[in-house]
Design an enzyme around this catalytic site. Structure first.
Site, PDB file in Angstrom:
ATOM      1  N   HIS A  68       0.919  -1.091   0.034  1.00  8.81           N
ATOM      2  CA  HIS A  68      -0.052   0.100  -0.220  1.00  8.81           C
ATOM      3  C   HIS A  68       0.777   1.209  -0.101  1.00  8.81           C
ATOM      4  O   HIS A  68       2.033   1.196  -0.015  1.00  8.81           O
ATOM      5  CB  HIS A  68      -1.110   0.217   0.960  1.00  8.81           C
ATOM      6  CG  HIS A  68      -0.159  -0.038   2.448  1.00  8.81           C
ATOM      7  ND1 HIS A  68       0.185  -0.832   2.986  1.00  8.81           N
ATOM      8  CD2 HIS A  68      -0.132   1.263   3.377  1.00  8.81           C
ATOM      9  CE1 HIS A  68       0.623  -0.708   4.383  1.00  8.81           C
ATOM     10  NE2 HIS A  68       0.520   0.543   4.308  1.00  8.81           N
ATOM     11  N   HIS A  70       1.441   3.885   2.055  1.00 14.24           N
ATOM     12  CA  HIS A  70       2.048   4.410   3.149  1.00 14.24           C
ATOM     13  C   HIS A  70       3.631   4.382   3.125  1.00 14.24           C
ATOM     14  O   HIS A  70       4.159   3.523   2.598  1.00 14.24           O
ATOM     15  CB  HIS A  70       1.594   3.915   4.548  1.00 14.24           C
ATOM     16  CG  HIS A  70       0.330   4.190   4.976  1.00 14.24           C
ATOM     17  ND1 HIS A  70      -0.314   3.639   5.947  1.00 14.24           N
ATOM     18  CD2 HIS A  70      -0.217   5.600   4.510  1.00 14.24           C
ATOM     19  CE1 HIS A  70      -1.323   4.182   6.126  1.00 14.24           C
ATOM     20  NE2 HIS A  70      -1.480   5.579   5.527  1.00 14.24           N
ATOM     21  N   ASP A  72       6.180   4.039   5.128  1.00 14.04           N
ATOM     22  CA  ASP A  72       6.815   2.823   5.507  1.00 14.04           C
ATOM     23  C   ASP A  72       6.839   1.509   4.756  1.00 14.04           C
ATOM     24  O   ASP A  72       7.197   0.549   5.172  1.00 14.04           O
ATOM     25  CB  ASP A  72       6.559   2.902   7.105  1.00 14.04           C
ATOM     26  CG  ASP A  72       4.938   2.492   7.326  1.00 14.04           C
ATOM     27  OD1 ASP A  72       4.173   2.863   6.423  1.00 14.04           O
ATOM     28  OD2 ASP A  72       4.662   1.850   8.246  1.00 14.04           O
ATOM     29  N   HIS A  73       6.127   1.649   3.624  1.00 15.86           N
ATOM     30  CA  HIS A  73       5.970   0.506   2.878  1.00 15.86           C
ATOM     31  C   HIS A  73       6.482   0.798   1.375  1.00 15.86           C
ATOM     32  O   HIS A  73       6.701  -0.230   0.776  1.00 15.86           O
ATOM     33  CB  HIS A  73       4.545  -0.050   2.843  1.00 15.86           C
ATOM     34  CG  HIS A  73       4.072  -0.569   4.029  1.00 15.86           C
ATOM     35  ND1 HIS A  73       4.086  -1.873   4.560  1.00 15.86           N
ATOM     36  CD2 HIS A  73       3.488   0.182   5.261  1.00 15.86           C
ATOM     37  CE1 HIS A  73       3.559  -2.094   5.809  1.00 15.86           C
ATOM     38  NE2 HIS A  73       3.351  -0.972   6.230  1.00 15.86           N
ATOM     39  N   GLU A 203       1.522  -8.486   9.515  1.00 18.94           N
ATOM     40  CA  GLU A 203       1.862  -7.507  10.469  1.00 18.94           C
ATOM     41  C   GLU A 203       1.153  -7.464  11.942  1.00 18.94           C
ATOM     42  O   GLU A 203       0.371  -8.555  11.998  1.00 18.94           O
ATOM     43  CB  GLU A 203       1.373  -6.037   9.979  1.00 18.94           C
ATOM     44  CG  GLU A 203      -0.323  -5.815   9.971  1.00 18.94           C
ATOM     45  CD  GLU A 203      -0.954  -4.911  10.584  1.00 18.94           C
ATOM     46  OE1 GLU A 203      -0.416  -4.248  11.373  1.00 18.94           O
ATOM     47  OE2 GLU A 203      -1.960  -4.417  10.198  1.00 18.94           O
ATOM     48  N   HIS A 414       6.516  -5.915  11.476  1.00 16.58           N
ATOM     49  CA  HIS A 414       5.640  -4.818  11.581  1.00 16.58           C
ATOM     50  C   HIS A 414       5.124  -4.737  13.054  1.00 16.58           C
ATOM     51  O   HIS A 414       3.896  -4.613  13.214  1.00 16.58           O
ATOM     52  CB  HIS A 414       4.980  -4.576  10.645  1.00 16.58           C
ATOM     53  CG  HIS A 414       4.136  -3.333  10.179  1.00 16.58           C
ATOM     54  ND1 HIS A 414       3.325  -2.774  11.111  1.00 16.58           N
ATOM     55  CD2 HIS A 414       4.439  -2.384   9.296  1.00 16.58           C
ATOM     56  CE1 HIS A 414       2.955  -1.435  10.616  1.00 16.58           C
ATOM     57  NE2 HIS A 414       3.822  -1.524   9.615  1.00 16.58           N
TER      58      HIS A 414
END
Lengths: 598, 658
Positions: A68, A70, A72-73, A203, A414
């Site tokens: 996705h 975000h 941090d991804h 996660e 995560h």
């Protein structure tokens, strides 16, 4: 034994810079390529030198999948593809492909233009990187190459978030990215079918939390905002431009309408309008209610929420401001926070998770004096509220997903090590499957035990199924026999006769003939008949025939009798059998050597 | 494998495929051309229609003046229009496991099939197909229910009577099976059975068959289908297009290696070039407006209309039509325009790129925003106050028998300033216009059919090379009106298998293999041996488990273990259990090598005798004979079991086991 290897380069016992390497069936896949909000140095990005010390990554990776948008991804993606070097396919869903470059550009601007960092990826690099992206549709099976296939599932969390199922032969891995098992005001709940992967990589942000009902949290949130407005305070809600922001906007919009409130609501970045457009155009990715009613009323057209100008921050009177970014680590939200922090009438509501090192994280931990750049300190007097609106699965949700997918092994990423440890115990106890939680750079190896697909001749299969009868007998399993032909990559299972034919081989008959002598004072034909009755009584499950031409046949073994010329009582039995009846033939010759019962 | 053909209409197919143990319906097309035999349903009272004379046979013997009306020499049924359904007697519809829908035009008969027939299966369709299909059904129901007609006409259907009627009524087939439109409730119930699928999604049916939709390039969410098992592949091609319009391009390569390709939904206008038609459409439209007339475009509410609007968007300014109002009137106009903007995944690349910006993929959003295009649910309400002439009206139904279009035909038909432009290819425009004759209005026929033409399809088939092609019989001969055009038919080697309504075809399939899975434990115990370069064999003894059409082989459970030393004794005591028979043998035993081996085992006194087929070895010390031949070995050995087994094992060393 085939094995699957999983190595987190980021998000191993940590939240931030998600990047997980998976080796499965000879394929190497990178799952997510994120940045860490808590660092400003090298640790910001995953350590790609783990893959190769020098040179490009293209030869070492078969594909990269981004779950996705975000950061941090996906925040390290242009760095990875353009600066380290990767030209292979990058997969992400359509909404992610649309939104990801905007957030990357934002991130770049803050880092380069505001903080003045050099040696960072450029706008052009973001564009070049996005050219390598192949969009994924939900449930579409994408053939990366002849052997590797991937399939995306809906993950909730944010617009376009996906879980991926990665399959090579009969081995498979599911990576959840971030997901949410309960539908919220704008997105649906994550779903996956019973795909029974070898490993489920999940996660675990909220590994130890079981959150109360969403309604309660919403009521709480509205109450706090309302109280603050009533006493003339200003409410700051740091958010990321896309995702939680829209959910909270919908919430406040309906509340303002119902309560007929007049205090202004602002949304800070120019992205808002654009962001809402994305939601309108990708409405098929939102929850069922919004999808159903969008023709009549589009939920993403807000009446009460206006664009924010930085001068408004000093306006007197109450207001609510949504400002980015969500962890108060930079940008407008931080500026407004600095302005409003000194007044106890004001309030900041943190609606999501904050990683270590950010101001968001500090104030949530109760820190009331903050060191700012330079030597200045900031006294935090305003109210700090935390409301978990992050759309992550909680412990209950994670367990629910395990029940849905029925994995053989579980691997947590995560999340924080301590919380993971707790969840790991729970998972192992409840599902009796192994659960791993590797740290960054640590490799978990799991052996898989796949069945071997072969092509069975339909003749043989039908014959077996007919012989086996309609229902299998568990006590007396029927064994079938055949020959497996292995040629190049094909495996064919056929009857032995067919195998000879297909391979163009001659059959070689191996026969044995044995003479057995014993005394029996009867005529030859009587002896033969006695043999027949004797065998009949001993061999119950075999077909035994007494043929008119003076032979006895047991299955296909031929028995003949003659008497010696000298002694009519000395009988000579002639046994003849082929190799296929070896066991029986050998048995018969020993049996008959003992003579006949009197 | 069998194919049951329930519809004779080549572009509105309805076939049933029996494949392995599954029964799969391919599309569910509703033949609406039957409505052309009916009088239009006016929205407001039409004195002209109500004054049409009733029909009485010439000799006066048949009087059907209540049911049949005459208009300009043709006879029409004065009742609620009826549709020609797919055949329902050819097979038991309750046995259908799944229905695969290829595009929203090919699902209009769905409620007739899924309701009241005992159908309990699942319908598979893509999301745009479902949503737009729902809109089209809703519109159809709305058109019918808005102007209810109590009167039922059945007398004319009497065989004896129908024989006496003038054509085309006389030649209408199966008129007794014609049905009125379904209700909204039936639509909802039918559509609740739809399971959504995405392109290239693989769906398992009962473990026996896998189905997968592929982009067909014809309309939003339109698909072709692959129906396959591990060894057999059927491709179902229905309504495909290679033109670059709004939908995602057609996926051609996935159709490769089909055993059977079922080909339906080719263009109905093989001689009309869609681009040329579009140009003609625009120029006729502009001409009429400039002359002060109105333009009526009878159309479906989704599909080509998006392309027409896009074309007009670019054309309006250059043709200085900026002030001309464009109206789109349909109960689902708004929904159709809105829905078209949210299916980014299903659009062509150009439109997807716009969504990333983010901008609406279709420019009609801008036409609406700038008030150039207005949409209304019907001519009643807001429309009547906004209505300005001259104008352009897009409205349905293209058959001109019901919907708001009937009103505009009545309103504008008398003036030669006005023009009706036909763009939909489903109905003959002359037949559509028949009940409005005599007509002063100009009529322009610009049918836009983007589906594959014969040239494109033969190129496609050359590329994907199916072993067999099945198609409607209409495609195997040139059109009746153009019998000299041998290019307007399919010419293939082997020739395609034609079908017509009620055909049952046996598809030429020889299934030879089935996928089974060898469990790891068994797989590890197999001992392969190489029989020739690159080819190995292993004998397999296993227990077969079949469940849900999945077959697995696992090891034969071992009988209670017997110590090897005791084994010989046991064999003597009890007859052997034939768990695993000995393998077949292959190869030959070479004399020299065999003799050498015998020697190694201490058998030295061997007398070799040559025969016509091979050799006889006489082991003199042991009084044993071994007959060695090319395809057989015979060991004659008396009373010496240890020797016999030794010899056996020595011979086996030279042979391959299968």
């Amino acid at each position: 034994m085939p094995e699957i290897k999983v190595t987190p380069l980021g998000a191993g016992q940590d939240v931030g810079r998600s990047c997980i390497l998976v080796s499965i069936g000879g394929k190497n896949i990178m799952l997510d390529c994120g940045m860490h909000m808590g660092y400003n140095d090298d640790r910001r990005f995953p350590d790609f030198s783990y893959i190769t010390q020098n040179g490009r990554l293209t030869d070492f990776l078969d594909c990269v999948i981004i779950s996705h948008f975000h950061l941090d991804h996906c925040g390290a993606l242009p760095y990875m593809s353009e600066m380290v070097g990767y030209d292979g396919p990058i997969y992400m869903t359509h909404p992610t492909k649309a939104i990801c470059p905007i957030l990357l550009e934002d991130f770049r601007k803050i880092t380069v233009d505001k903080k003045g960092e050099t040696n960072f990826f450029t706008s052009q690099m973001i564009k070049d990187c996005m050219k390598k992206v192949i969009p994924l549709n939900l449930h579409q099976t994408v053939q990366v190459d002849d052997e590797l296939e991937i399939k995306a599932y809906y993950a909730g969390h944010v617009l376009g978030a996906a879980m991926v199922h990665i399959k090579v032969g009969s081995e498979s891995v599911v990576y959840t990215g971030d997901y949410n098992m309960t539908p919220d005001r704008h997105l649906g709940a994550a779903w996956i079918d019973k795909c029974r992967p070898d490993i489920l990589i999940s996660e675990s942000t909220y590994a130890t939390t079981i959150r109360d009902s969403k309604r309660c949290r919403e009521r709480d949130f509205l109450k706090k905002v309302h109280e603050s407005i009533e006493r003339g305070g200003k409410v700051l809600i740091p958010v990321f431009a896309l995702g939680r922001a829209q959910e909270l906007c919908i919430l406040l919009e309906t509340f303002w309408e119902r309560m007929n409130l007049k205090a202004p609501i602002y949304f800070s970045t120019g992205l808002t309008e654009k962001a809402n457009h994305y939601y309108k155009l990708f409405i098929t990715w939102t929850n069922q209610k919004i999808r159903k009613t969008f023709v009549q009323r589009n939920m993403f057209e807000f009446k009460h929420i206006k664009a924010f100008d930085r001068s408004y921050a000093d306006n007197p009177g109450p207001m609510v401001v949504f400002a980015t970014p969500g962890m108060l680590h930079a940008g407008q939200s931080l500026q407004i926070f600095k302005k409003w922090a000194g007044n106890e009438k004001n309030m900041v509501i943190m609606p999501g998770y904050c990683v270590q090192g950010t101001i968001g994280h500090k104030i949530l931990n109760g820190q009331r004096k903050l060191e700012m750049e330079g030597r200045a300190t900031l006294d935090v007097k305003l109210q700090v509220e935390y409301m978990s609106f992050s759309a992550h699965a909680d412990a209950k949700g994670i367990m629910q997903l395990i029940r849905m997918a029925e994995p053989r092994n579980m691997l947590l990423v995560h999340g924080e090590a301590v919380k993971m440890e707790f969840l790991k115990g729970k998972i192992e106890q409840e599902f009796s499957i192994d659960c791993y939680m590797p740290a960054n750079g640590e490799t978990v190896t799991m052996t898989t035990n796949p069945s071997v697909p072969v092509d069975m001749s339909l003749n043989l299969l039908k014959r077996e199924m007919a012989l086996g009868g309609p229902l299998p007998d568990p006590k007396k399993p029927r064994a079938m026999h055949g020959t497996l032909i292995m040629k190049e990559n094909s495996l064919k299972l056929v009857s032995s006769e067919q195998a000879l034919k297909e391979l163009g081989l001659n059959e070689h008959q191996l026969r044995f003939t044995c003479r057995v002598q014993f005394q029996d004072p009867h005529s030859d034909s009587d002896t033969l008949h006695r043999i027949y009755t004797h065998l009949k009584s001993v061999l119950k499950d075999y077909t035994i025939q007494h043929l008119p031409d003076g032979t006895v046949m047991v299955e296909s073994i031929v028995i003949k009798v003659s008497s010696s010329a000298e002694d009519a009582n000395a009988k000579v039995l002639l046994l003849s059998w082929s190799y296929q009846d070896e066991d029986l033939g050998s048995y018969l010759s020993s049996l008959l050597k003992k003579g006949l019962p009197t | 494998m069998k194919l049951y053909c329930l519809s004779g209409h080549p572009t509105l197919p309805c076939n049933v495929l029996k494949f392995k143990s599954t029964t799969i319906m391919l599309d569910c097309g509703l033949d609406t051309t039957s409505v052309l035999n009916f009088l239009p349903l006016p929205l407001v009272h039409s004195p002209r229609l109500s004054k049409l004379p009733g029909w009485i046979s010439k000799d006066g013997s048949i009087n059907l003046e209540k049911e049949l009306k005459e208009c300009a020499g043709r006879v029409f049924v004065d009742a609620q229009p009826e549709f020609c359904l797919p055949e329902r007697e050819l097979l038991d519809l309750s046995t259908i496991d799944v229905i695969l829908i290829s595009n929203y035009h090919c699902m209009m008969a769905l409620p007739y099939i899924t309701e009241h027939t005992g159908f309990t299966g699942t319908v598979y369709a893509t999301e745009p197909t479902l949503q737009i299909g729902r809109l089209l059904m809703e519109e159809l129901v709305n058109f019918m229910e808005r102007v209810p007609k109590a009167q039922a006409a059945t007398c004319w259907k009497n065989k004896e009577v129908q024989r006496m009627l003038p054509g085309p009524l006389k030649d209408a087939v199966d008129v007794w099976t014609w049905k009125r439109c379904y209700s909204m409730q039936e639509v909802n119930s039918a559509l609740s059975k739809v399971q959504l699928v995405g392109y290239s999604q693989k769906v398992e049916l009962f473990g026996a068959v896998q189905i997968s939709p592929l982009s067909s390039g014809y309309s939003l969410g339109s698909s072709n289908w692959i129906i396959q098992s591990h060894h057999e592949k059927v491709s179902y091609v229905s309504g495909s297009s290679l033109l670059t319009t709004h939908p995602q391009p057609m996926d051609q390569s996935s159709l490769k290696n089909s055993d059977v390709l079922i080909l339906t939904g080719l263009t109905q206008m093989p001689t009309a070039n869609p681009d040329g038609m579009l140009g003609e459409f625009c120029s006729n439209l502009a001409m009429t407006i400039r002359a002060g007339g109105n333009v009526l475009v009878p159309c479906y509410s989704s599909g080509v209309i998006y392309d027409l609007l896009e074309c007009l968007y670019q054309f309006i300014e250059s043709a200085s039509l900026g002030t001309t109002p464009f109206y789109f009137i349909s109960p689902v106009a708004n929904s159709s325009l809105e829905f078209s903007q949210i299916f980014a995944e299903w659009l062509c690349h150009n439109k997807q790129t716009k969504v990333y910006l983010p901008e609406p993929p279709f420019p009609h959003a801008e036409l609406i925003q700038t008030n150039k295009l207005k949409h209304y649910p019907s001519i009643h309400g807001d429309f009547s106050s906004d209505f300005r002439q001259p104008c352009v009206v897009f409205t349905g139904h293209p058959s001109l028998r019901f919907g708001d279009v009937v009103h505009f035909m009545e309103l504008w038909g008398k003036s030669s300033l006005n023009t009706v432009i036909f763009t939909e290819p489903d109905f003959s425009y002359l037949d559509a216009l028949a009940p409005y004759q005599p007509l002063a209005m100009k009529c322009v026929y610009c049918p836009i059919d983007t589906r594959l033409n014969f040239h494109q399809v033969s190129k496609l088939l050359k590329e994907v090379q199916p072993l067999h092609v099945v198609c409607p019989e209409q495609y195997t001969q040139p059109p009746v009106t153009q019998s000299h055009r041998s290019d307007l038919m399919l010419e293939l080697q082997p020739p395609p298998m034609p079908y017509r309504r009620c055909s049952v075809l046996s598809l030429p399939f020889r299934r030879r293999y089935e996928r089974v899975y060898i469990l790891p434990e068994l797989a590890n115990s197999l001992v392969p041996s190489e029989v020739k370069a690159g080819v190995s064999v292993a004998t397999v003894s296993a227990v077969l488990h079949s469940k849900d059409n999945k077959h697995t082989l696992q090891s034969v459970p071992k009988p209670p273990p017997v110590a090897p030393s005791k084994k010989r004794k046991r064999v003597i005591e009890e007859p052997p259990v034939t768990l695993s028979p000995k393998p077949l043998l292959s190869g030959a035993v070479p004399l020299e090598a065999f003799l050498a081996t015998l020697q190694k085992h201490g058998i030295t006194e061997v007398k070799v005798e040559e025969t016509s087929e091979g050799h006889i070895l006489h082991l003199q010390a042991e009084d044993t004979l071994i007959q060695l031949e090319e395809d057989g070995t015979h060991i004659v050995c008396d009373n010496n079991e240890p020797l016999r087994t030794t010899l056996r094992d020595l011979v086996l060393r030279f042979l391959q086991k299968l």
